[in-house]
Scaffold this motif. Structure first.
Motif, PDB file in Angstrom:
ATOM      1  N   GLY A 149       0.831  -1.198   0.000  1.00 42.61           N
ATOM      2  CA  GLY A 149       0.000   0.000   0.000  1.00 42.61           C
ATOM      3  C   GLY A 149       0.864   1.246   0.000  1.00 42.61           C
ATOM      4  N   ILE A 150       0.479   2.213  -0.807  1.00 41.13           N
ATOM      5  CA  ILE A 150       1.201   3.483  -0.857  1.00 41.13           C
ATOM      6  C   ILE A 150       0.294   4.552  -0.254  1.00 41.13           C
ATOM      7  CG2 ILE A 150       2.256   5.237  -2.324  1.00 41.13           C
ATOM      8  CD1 ILE A 150       1.914   1.697  -3.593  1.00 41.13           C
ATOM      9  N   GLY A 151       0.800   5.242   0.768  1.00 43.27           N
ATOM     10  CA  GLY A 151       0.014   6.254   1.451  1.00 43.27           C
ATOM     11  C   GLY A 151       0.694   7.605   1.429  1.00 43.27           C
ATOM     12  N   ALA A 152      -0.127   8.654   1.352  1.00 44.72           N
ATOM     13  CA  ALA A 152       0.370  10.033   1.361  1.00 44.72           C
ATOM     14  C   ALA A 152      -0.380  10.814   2.427  1.00 44.72           C
ATOM     15  CB  ALA A 152       0.185  10.676  -0.003  1.00 44.72           C
ATOM     16  N   ALA A 153       0.035  12.046   2.628  1.00 42.11           N
ATOM     17  CA  ALA A 153      -0.670  12.914   3.567  1.00 42.11           C
ATOM     18  C   ALA A 153      -2.097  13.145   3.066  1.00 42.11           C
ATOM     19  CB  ALA A 153       0.068  14.242   3.695  1.00 42.11           C
ATOM     20  N   PRO A 154      -3.039  13.439   3.957  1.00 36.09           N
ATOM     21  CA  PRO A 154      -4.426  13.655   3.546  1.00 36.09           C
ATOM     22  C   PRO A 154      -4.538  14.672   2.416  1.00 36.09           C
ATOM     23  CG  PRO A 154      -4.288  13.561   5.933  1.00 36.09           C
ATOM     24  CD  PRO A 154      -2.868  13.557   5.424  1.00 36.09           C
ATOM     25  N   GLY A 155      -5.362  14.340   1.441  1.00 40.91           N
ATOM     26  CA  GLY A 155      -5.526  15.205   0.293  1.00 40.91           C
ATOM     27  C   GLY A 155      -4.517  14.954  -0.807  1.00 40.91           C
ATOM     28  N   ASN A 156      -3.516  14.107  -0.505  1.00 38.22           N
ATOM     29  CA  ASN A 156      -2.461  13.801  -1.471  1.00 38.22           C
ATOM     30  C   ASN A 156      -1.971  15.077  -2.151  1.00 38.22           C
ATOM     31  OD1 ASN A 156      -0.685  12.418  -3.133  1.00 38.22           O
ATOM     32  ND2 ASN A 156      -2.267  11.532  -4.445  1.00 38.22           N
ATOM     33  N   PRO A 157      -1.386  16.002  -1.376  1.00 33.04           N
ATOM     34  CA  PRO A 157      -1.042  17.325  -1.895  1.00 33.04           C
ATOM     35  C   PRO A 157      -0.084  17.316  -3.082  1.00 33.04           C
ATOM     36  CG  PRO A 157       0.012  16.938   0.232  1.00 33.04           C
ATOM     37  CD  PRO A 157      -0.989  15.855   0.044  1.00 33.04           C
ATOM     38  N   GLN A 158       0.718  16.264  -3.220  1.00 31.92           N
ATOM     39  CA  GLN A 158       1.659  16.195  -4.341  1.00 31.92           C
ATOM     40  C   GLN A 158       1.099  15.392  -5.522  1.00 31.92           C
ATOM     41  OE1 GLN A 158       5.883  15.646  -3.405  1.00 31.92           O
ATOM     42  NE2 GLN A 158       5.328  15.493  -1.245  1.00 31.92           N
ATOM     43  N   ASN A 159      -0.169  14.982  -5.405  1.00 35.26           N
ATOM     44  CA  ASN A 159      -0.801  14.193  -6.468  1.00 35.26           C
ATOM     45  C   ASN A 159       0.029  12.963  -6.837  1.00 35.26           C
ATOM     46  OD1 ASN A 159      -3.089  15.944  -6.835  1.00 35.26           O
ATOM     47  ND2 ASN A 159      -1.735  17.367  -7.908  1.00 35.26           N
ATOM     48  N   LEU A 160       0.488  12.264  -5.834  1.00 34.98           N
ATOM     49  CA  LEU A 160       1.295  11.066  -6.055  1.00 34.98           C
ATOM     50  C   LEU A 160       0.438   9.933  -6.608  1.00 34.98           C
ATOM     51  CD1 LEU A 160       3.418  11.006  -2.769  1.00 34.98           C
ATOM     52  CD2 LEU A 160       4.018  12.013  -4.983  1.00 34.98           C
ATOM     53  N   THR A 161       1.070   9.058  -7.365  1.00 34.05           N
ATOM     54  CA  THR A 161       0.458   7.811  -7.806  1.00 34.05           C
ATOM     55  C   THR A 161       1.451   6.686  -7.503  1.00 34.05           C
ATOM     56  OG1 THR A 161       1.381   7.799 -10.049  1.00 34.05           O
ATOM     57  CG2 THR A 161      -0.664   9.048  -9.710  1.00 34.05           C
ATOM     58  N   PRO A 162       0.984   5.428  -7.476  1.00 38.27           N
ATOM     59  CA  PRO A 162       1.898   4.320  -7.169  1.00 38.27           C
ATOM     60  C   PRO A 162       3.090   4.221  -8.111  1.00 38.27           C
ATOM     61  CG  PRO A 162      -0.364   3.594  -6.969  1.00 38.27           C
ATOM     62  CD  PRO A 162      -0.418   4.971  -7.563  1.00 38.27           C
ATOM     63  N   ASP A 163       2.946   4.721  -9.326  1.00 41.22           N
ATOM     64  CA  ASP A 163       4.029   4.630 -10.303  1.00 41.22           C
ATOM     65  C   ASP A 163       4.715   5.968 -10.544  1.00 41.22           C
ATOM     66  OD1 ASP A 163       3.736   1.815 -10.965  1.00 41.22           O
ATOM     67  OD2 ASP A 163       1.826   2.401 -11.862  1.00 41.22           O
ATOM     68  N   ALA A 164       4.451   6.937  -9.695  1.00 41.83           N
ATOM     69  CA  ALA A 164       5.064   8.261  -9.863  1.00 41.83           C
ATOM     70  C   ALA A 164       5.684   8.713  -8.553  1.00 41.83           C
ATOM     71  CB  ALA A 164       4.027   9.273 -10.352  1.00 41.83           C
ATOM     72  N   LEU A 165       6.713   7.989  -8.135  1.00 36.32           N
ATOM     73  CA  LEU A 165       7.385   8.304  -6.874  1.00 36.32           C
ATOM     74  C   LEU A 165       8.838   8.730  -7.092  1.00 36.32           C
ATOM     75  CD1 LEU A 165       6.039   5.344  -4.694  1.00 36.32           C
ATOM     76  CD2 LEU A 165       5.230   7.713  -4.701  1.00 36.32           C
ATOM     77  N   CYS A 166       9.221   8.949  -8.328  1.00 36.16           N
ATOM     78  CA  CYS A 166      10.601   9.334  -8.620  1.00 36.16           C
ATOM     79  C   CYS A 166      10.954  10.632  -7.894  1.00 36.16           C
ATOM     80  CB  CYS A 166      10.791   9.527 -10.124  1.00 36.16           C
ATOM     81  SG  CYS A 166      10.466   8.055 -11.107  1.00 36.16           S
ATOM     82  N   GLY A 167      12.116  10.627  -7.239  1.00 39.18           N
ATOM     83  CA  GLY A 167      12.582  11.808  -6.531  1.00 39.18           C
ATOM     84  C   GLY A 167      11.891  12.066  -5.209  1.00 39.18           C
ATOM     85  N   LYS A 168      10.989  11.188  -4.801  1.00 37.98           N
ATOM     86  CA  LYS A 168      10.238  11.393  -3.556  1.00 37.98           C
ATOM     87  C   LYS A 168      10.913  10.679  -2.384  1.00 37.98           C
ATOM     88  CE  LYS A 168       7.181  13.671  -5.848  1.00 37.98           C
ATOM     89  NZ  LYS A 168       7.156  15.150  -5.741  1.00 37.98           N
ATOM     90  N   ARG A 169      10.630  11.168  -1.186  1.00 38.33           N
ATOM     91  CA  ARG A 169      11.103  10.545   0.047  1.00 38.33           C
ATOM     92  C   ARG A 169      10.066   9.512   0.480  1.00 38.33           C
ATOM     93  NH1 ARG A 169      11.140  15.861   3.442  1.00 38.33           N
ATOM     94  NH2 ARG A 169       9.146  15.883   2.311  1.00 38.33           N
ATOM     95  N   VAL A 170      10.462   8.246   0.440  1.00 37.32           N
ATOM     96  CA  VAL A 170       9.511   7.164   0.676  1.00 37.32           C
ATOM     97  C   VAL A 170       9.968   6.335   1.881  1.00 37.32           C
ATOM     98  CG1 VAL A 170       8.442   5.095  -0.289  1.00 37.32           C
ATOM     99  CG2 VAL A 170       8.878   7.083  -1.757  1.00 37.32           C
ATOM    100  N   GLY A 171       9.086   6.167   2.843  1.00 31.23           N
ATOM    101  CA  GLY A 171       9.400   5.414   4.047  1.00 31.23           C
ATOM    102  C   GLY A 171       9.005   3.954   3.925  1.00 31.23           C
ATOM    103  N   VAL A 172       9.906   3.063   4.320  1.00 33.95           N
ATOM    104  CA  VAL A 172       9.663   1.626   4.290  1.00 33.95           C
ATOM    105  C   VAL A 172      10.152   1.001   5.593  1.00 33.95           C
ATOM    106  CG1 VAL A 172       9.867   1.472   1.770  1.00 33.95           C
ATOM    107  CG2 VAL A 172      11.905   1.171   3.193  1.00 33.95           C
ATOM    108  N   LEU A 173       9.699  -0.226   5.850  1.00 34.38           N
ATOM    109  CA  LEU A 173      10.168  -0.969   7.011  1.00 34.38           C
ATOM    110  C   LEU A 173      11.490  -1.629   6.678  1.00 34.38           C
ATOM    111  CD1 LEU A 173       9.419  -1.995   9.889  1.00 34.38           C
ATOM    112  CD2 LEU A 173       8.385  -3.968   8.768  1.00 34.38           C
TER     113      LEU A 173
END
Length: 299
Positions: A149-173
């Motif tokens: 699952g890919i989650g963003a802040a409420p409202g998805n302010p950056q309009n992220l999609t599961p396949d558009a995470l290039c250059g983003k800060r992504v947290g994982v376990l």
């Protein structure tokens, strides 16, 4: 019940923003629950064929020590000092089906494989993906299927999609399949097309990336889908961007331990008598049920 409600509320915050090659270690202070987790259903009967398929050493010991991580509700999480959720209940039911007592030990996610290799645990039931790399040290029997699952802040302010995470800060376990395979593959696809790599930030448990997302230190989290969905249902301040990579997760045990037939027959028996689906449905994840409990089917 008030205590469990409190834990579930904590789980909401825990994943407010919301498994490899990894596993769960069990350091000092980890949670342990014996035969019956706090939320376990009624006992299930012994399946004689499954019990007979156990290695003699396991039958003689009479106890199944199962490990899992502590912070992935509703799959496995802590209620006080007791591990509750889908996985501990499946662990106890499987042990009963095999005629064994079950001891559940939980801890951080990245020590499961070392713990099993060292003989500390008999198996892991912790949503672990059966990768070819993990199969160098563990054997696996599939028991469930889930995606990321890919989650963003409420409202998805950056309009992220599961396949558009290039250059983003992504947290994982740390040590999760998302950390070791999924996000690196996405990042490689970014750089191949001339886009910036994903900045992967790893965390030892689910609470830290959740808080980081809420504080704006992350752009997204990339975690197990059931965990993210459960948190959102509980009121977490996070928006589901999407899900990817639906695939089986497996019960892992030491390479060459000879546990596969007993585990497969045990799961088949639980499926036939309804116990398997009963546990999944209780926690709202029945759509992840499978019927093919495959052995060493790499993802």
């Amino acid at each position: 019940m008030n205590q469990l409600r409190s834990i579930l509320t904590t789980a909401t915050l825990l994943v407010t923003a919301c498994g490899l090659l990894a596993g769960c270690s069990n350091p000092d202070g980890s949670g342990t629950s014996a035969e019956k987790p706090a939320s376990a259903a009624e006992a299930t009967s012994v399946d004689e064929a499954a019990a007979a398929a156990l290695p003699q050493s396991v039958r003689d010991k009479g106890t199944l020590v199962v490990t899992m991580s502590q912070s992935s509700p509703p799959l496995h999480f802590m209620d006080g000092n007791t591990t509750v959720g889908v996985d501990p209940e499946l662990a106890v039911a499987l042990g009963q089906t095999l005629g064994l007592k079950t001891e559940v030990q939980s801890g951080p996610f990245d020590g499961i494989i070392p713990g099993i290799s060292a003989g500390k645990f008999d198996m892991a039931i912790s949503q672990m993906s059966p990768s070819t790399e993990r199969m160098k040290v563990l054997d696996f029997v599939d028991y469930y299927q889930s995606g990321s699952g890919i989650g963003a802040a409420p409202g998805n302010p950056q309009n992220l999609t599961p396949d558009a995470l290039c250059g983003k800060r992504v947290g994982v376990l740390k040590g999760s399949f998302q950390d070791l395979k999924r996000v690196p593959a996405l990042s490689a696809a970014c750089t191949t097309t001339g886009k910036p790599a994903i900045e992967t930030m790893t965390y030892p448990d689910m609470q830290a990336p959740s808080l980081a997302l809420a504080a704006g230190r992350l752009d997204a989290v990339y975690v197990d889908g059931p965990t993210l969905g459960y948190a959102i249902k509980q009121g977490a301040k996070i928006e589901l961007v999407g899900e990817k990579d639906l695939s089986p997760v497996s019960i892992g045990f030491k390479k060459g331990a000879g546990m596969e037939k007993a585990v497969q027959l045990g799961l088949e028996a639980m499926s036939k008598n309804g116990k398997y689906k009963e546990i999944l449905d209780k926690w709202g994840v029945g759509n992840g049920a499978i019927s093919d409990f495959a052995f060493n089917k790499a993802q």
